[in-house]
Scaffold this motif. Structure first.
Motif, PDB file in Angstrom:
ATOM      1  N   GLN A   1      -7.553  19.550  -2.046  1.00  0.00           N
ATOM      2  CA  GLN A   1      -6.494  19.480  -1.041  1.00  0.00           C
ATOM      3  C   GLN A   1      -5.521  18.377  -1.441  1.00  0.00           C
ATOM      4  N   LYS A   2      -4.428  18.757  -2.053  1.00  0.00           N
ATOM      5  CA  LYS A   2      -3.452  17.781  -2.529  1.00  0.00           C
ATOM      6  C   LYS A   2      -2.643  17.239  -1.364  1.00  0.00           C
ATOM      7  N   LEU A   3      -2.658  15.928  -1.212  1.00  0.00           N
ATOM      8  CA  LEU A   3      -1.882  15.282  -0.158  1.00  0.00           C
ATOM      9  C   LEU A   3      -0.522  14.858  -0.695  1.00  0.00           C
ATOM     10  N   ASP A   4       0.456  14.864   0.168  1.00  0.00           N
ATOM     11  CA  ASP A   4       1.805  14.450  -0.193  1.00  0.00           C
ATOM     12  C   ASP A   4       1.863  12.926  -0.231  1.00  0.00           C
ATOM     13  N   SER A   5       2.362  12.372  -1.317  1.00  0.00           N
ATOM     14  CA  SER A   5       2.410  10.913  -1.467  1.00  0.00           C
ATOM     15  C   SER A   5       3.627  10.282  -0.795  1.00  0.00           C
ATOM     16  N   THR A   6       4.536  11.085  -0.274  1.00  0.00           N
ATOM     17  CA  THR A   6       5.825  10.585   0.223  1.00  0.00           C
ATOM     18  C   THR A   6       5.675   9.435   1.203  1.00  0.00           C
ATOM     19  N   TYR A   7       4.756   9.589   2.149  1.00  0.00           N
ATOM     20  CA  TYR A   7       4.629   8.595   3.207  1.00  0.00           C
ATOM     21  C   TYR A   7       3.446   7.657   3.015  1.00  0.00           C
TER      22      TYR A   7
ATOM     23  N   ASP B   1       4.154   5.762   9.769  1.00  0.00           N
ATOM     24  CA  ASP B   1       3.079   6.422   9.035  1.00  0.00           C
ATOM     25  C   ASP B   1       3.067   7.912   9.401  1.00  0.00           C
ATOM     26  N   ARG B   2       3.222   8.766   8.385  1.00  0.00           N
ATOM     27  CA  ARG B   2       3.148  10.203   8.617  1.00  0.00           C
ATOM     28  C   ARG B   2       2.021  10.840   7.796  1.00  0.00           C
ATOM     29  N   VAL B   3       1.058  10.006   7.427  1.00  0.00           N
ATOM     30  CA  VAL B   3      -0.179  10.503   6.844  1.00  0.00           C
ATOM     31  C   VAL B   3      -1.189  10.703   7.962  1.00  0.00           C
ATOM     32  N   VAL B   4      -1.448   9.630   8.719  1.00  0.00           N
ATOM     33  CA  VAL B   4      -2.251   9.731   9.931  1.00  0.00           C
ATOM     34  C   VAL B   4      -1.401   9.269  11.106  1.00  0.00           C
ATOM     35  N   SER B   5      -1.820   9.637  12.290  1.00  0.00           N
ATOM     36  CA  SER B   5      -1.001   9.415  13.482  1.00  0.00           C
ATOM     37  C   SER B   5      -1.189   8.030  14.087  1.00  0.00           C
ATOM     38  N   PRO B   6      -0.127   7.201  14.117  1.00  0.00           N
ATOM     39  CA  PRO B   6      -0.245   5.908  14.804  1.00  0.00           C
ATOM     40  C   PRO B   6      -0.390   6.081  16.313  1.00  0.00           C
ATOM     41  N   GLU B   7       0.185   7.147  16.863  1.00  0.00           N
ATOM     42  CA  GLU B   7       0.060   7.382  18.305  1.00  0.00           C
ATOM     43  C   GLU B   7      -1.396   7.641  18.695  1.00  0.00           C
ATOM     44  N   ALA B   8      -2.098   8.427  17.874  1.00  0.00           N
ATOM     45  CA  ALA B   8      -3.512   8.700  18.165  1.00  0.00           C
ATOM     46  C   ALA B   8      -4.354   7.436  18.035  1.00  0.00           C
ATOM     47  N   ALA B   9      -4.051   6.616  17.027  1.00  0.00           N
ATOM     48  CA  ALA B   9      -4.791   5.363  16.848  1.00  0.00           C
ATOM     49  C   ALA B   9      -4.585   4.438  18.041  1.00  0.00           C
ATOM     50  N   LYS B  10      -3.349   4.352  18.517  1.00  0.00           N
ATOM     51  CA  LYS B  10      -3.066   3.487  19.673  1.00  0.00           C
ATOM     52  C   LYS B  10      -3.738   4.025  20.927  1.00  0.00           C
ATOM     53  N   ARG B  11      -3.758   5.336  21.078  1.00  0.00           N
ATOM     54  CA  ARG B  11      -4.394   5.949  22.244  1.00  0.00           C
ATOM     55  C   ARG B  11      -5.894   5.652  22.264  1.00  0.00           C
ATOM     56  N   LEU B  12      -6.538   5.732  21.095  1.00  0.00           N
ATOM     57  CA  LEU B  12      -7.958   5.404  21.037  1.00  0.00           C
ATOM     58  C   LEU B  12      -8.177   3.914  21.237  1.00  0.00           C
ATOM     59  N   PHE B  13      -7.343   3.099  20.602  1.00  0.00           N
ATOM     60  CA  PHE B  13      -7.452   1.653  20.766  1.00  0.00           C
ATOM     61  C   PHE B  13      -7.437   1.272  22.242  1.00  0.00           C
ATOM     62  N   ASP B  14      -6.605   1.923  23.024  1.00  0.00           N
ATOM     63  CA  ASP B  14      -6.471   1.581  24.436  1.00  0.00           C
ATOM     64  C   ASP B  14      -7.740   1.839  25.237  1.00  0.00           C
TER      65      ASP B  14
ATOM     66  N   HIS C   1       6.381   2.838   0.863  1.00  0.00           N
ATOM     67  CA  HIS C   1       7.796   2.813   0.507  1.00  0.00           C
ATOM     68  C   HIS C   1       8.002   2.495  -0.972  1.00  0.00           C
ATOM     69  N   SER C   2       6.985   1.909  -1.619  1.00  0.00           N
ATOM     70  CA  SER C   2       7.083   1.558  -3.031  1.00  0.00           C
ATOM     71  C   SER C   2       6.833   2.781  -3.906  1.00  0.00           C
ATOM     72  N   ALA C   3       7.825   3.121  -4.767  1.00  0.00           N
ATOM     73  CA  ALA C   3       7.668   4.262  -5.669  1.00  0.00           C
ATOM     74  C   ALA C   3       6.522   4.038  -6.648  1.00  0.00           C
ATOM     75  N   LYS C   4       6.331   2.784  -7.087  1.00  0.00           N
ATOM     76  CA  LYS C   4       5.245   2.482  -8.019  1.00  0.00           C
ATOM     77  C   LYS C   4       3.889   2.724  -7.374  1.00  0.00           C
ATOM     78  N   VAL C   5       3.714   2.290  -6.151  1.00  0.00           N
ATOM     79  CA  VAL C   5       2.443   2.472  -5.459  1.00  0.00           C
ATOM     80  C   VAL C   5       2.164   3.965  -5.258  1.00  0.00           C
ATOM     81  N   ARG C   6       3.195   4.712  -4.905  1.00  0.00           N
ATOM     82  CA  ARG C   6       3.018   6.159  -4.746  1.00  0.00           C
ATOM     83  C   ARG C   6       2.594   6.804  -6.060  1.00  0.00           C
TER      84      ARG C   6
END
Length: 295
Positions: A148-154, A218-231, A157-162
């Motif tokens: 399952q190839k994931l998109d490196s775009t997000y 972050d568009r790899v995993v959802s920050p909204e879901a993480a915040k909802r669980l954190f709460d 922001h560093s092109a080298k890290v991607r």
């Protein structure tokens, strides 16, 4: 030398983050491991993604934590657990689970999460039908590999890290049907918890304080879901912090423009502020990968 042959293991994949923690003025000892089926744990291609069921994933984390605890306790040092992405979801599931096998879990002074996988970004979320078919197939052919190839775009922001992430031969983008089933099940359980619903075998009560950092873009995993669980997570004495990093992507530890440096500073500061041995597991006092392992 062909740069695609250069391996990035579970610690060096974090660039300056761990060296920063382990050097002066912080002097925080860092331990990490490659999750089963990933990184240098793989000796042949047939082992790629062979993580096993959730019970084995959690058992591997537990064994690693016990090993590190044996090193730190002998020196009278506090112990912290940390997980990123897939590893964030796995370590969180480990701490929220309460099977008898984990009754000897070492006392932790704190738990840290970097962009944990609770839900994928909606653009990456598999359909219900695809998940159902995958789960059924996993019952019949658990060790069947699926790339399952994931998109490196997000990722950053560093092109080298991607590009490093794309070129890393230890990041093989291969899972097994059984491993993917477990991954989706754990994420589904954590997502269910985040909506305030009960899940058999896991709880919302953590044994120690918690710190969670997440990039708002972050568009790899959802920050909204993480915040909802954190709460809904309960930490001793309400000792929990959610740190949002505006416009940052998934790999906070490698983001340019000062974000990685600020992230390391925030993590080190929180660890040092909680660096006392807990008297009991339920009193307040980082790793696997994605965790490609990970503390």
């Amino acid at each position: 030398m062909d740069h695609k042959r250069i391996s990035i293991d579970s610690l060096s994949a974090y660039y300056d983050f761990f060296p920063t923690l382990s050097s002066s003025p912080h002097n925080i000892a860092v331990y990490g491991f490659d999750q089963r089926g990933w990184g240098r744990s793989v000796k042949k291609s047939s082992e790629n993604g062979l993580t096993g069921p959730t019970s084995l994933v959690l058992s591997d984390i537990h064994d690693f934590v016990l090993h590190v605890a044996s090193l730190t306790e002998a020196k009278g040092k506090p112990l912290f657990l940390m997980g990123h992405s897939m590893g964030g979801g796995e370590t969180l599931y480990y701490l929220l689970s309460s099977p008898p096998a984990f009754s000897n879990r070492p006392k932790l002074s704190g738990f840290l999460l970097e962009a944990p996988y609770i839900e994928l970004d909606p653009s990456e979320q598999p359909s219900f039908a695809k998940v159902l078919v995958g789960k059924l197939a996993a019952l019949l052919l658990p060790n069947t590999q699926l790339k399952q190839k994931l998109d490196s775009t997000y990722m950053c922001h560093s092109a080298k890290v991607r590009q490093d992430w794309v070129d890393d031969p230890l990041c093989h983008d291969t899972g097994t049907l059984e491993g993917l089933k477990g991954l989706l099940q754990r994420a589904g359980d954590l997502s269910t918890l985040s909506h305030g619903r009960h899940v058999l075998g896991i709880q919302t009560k953590l044994p120690c304080p918690v710190w969670l950092g997440h990039g708002t873009s972050d568009r790899v995993v959802s920050p909204e879901a993480a915040k909802r669980l954190f709460d809904v997570l309960a930490a001793p004495d309400g000792d929990k912090i959610y740190q949002a990093y505006p416009d940052a992507y998934h790999k906070l530890h490698a983001e340019p423009d000062g974000i990685a440096e600020q992230f390391a500073k925030d993590v080190a500061g929180w660890i040092l502020s909680h660096g006392k041995q807990p008297a009991t597991e339920h009193q307040p006092t980082k790793t696997g990968g994605e965790m490609k392992a990970k503390l």
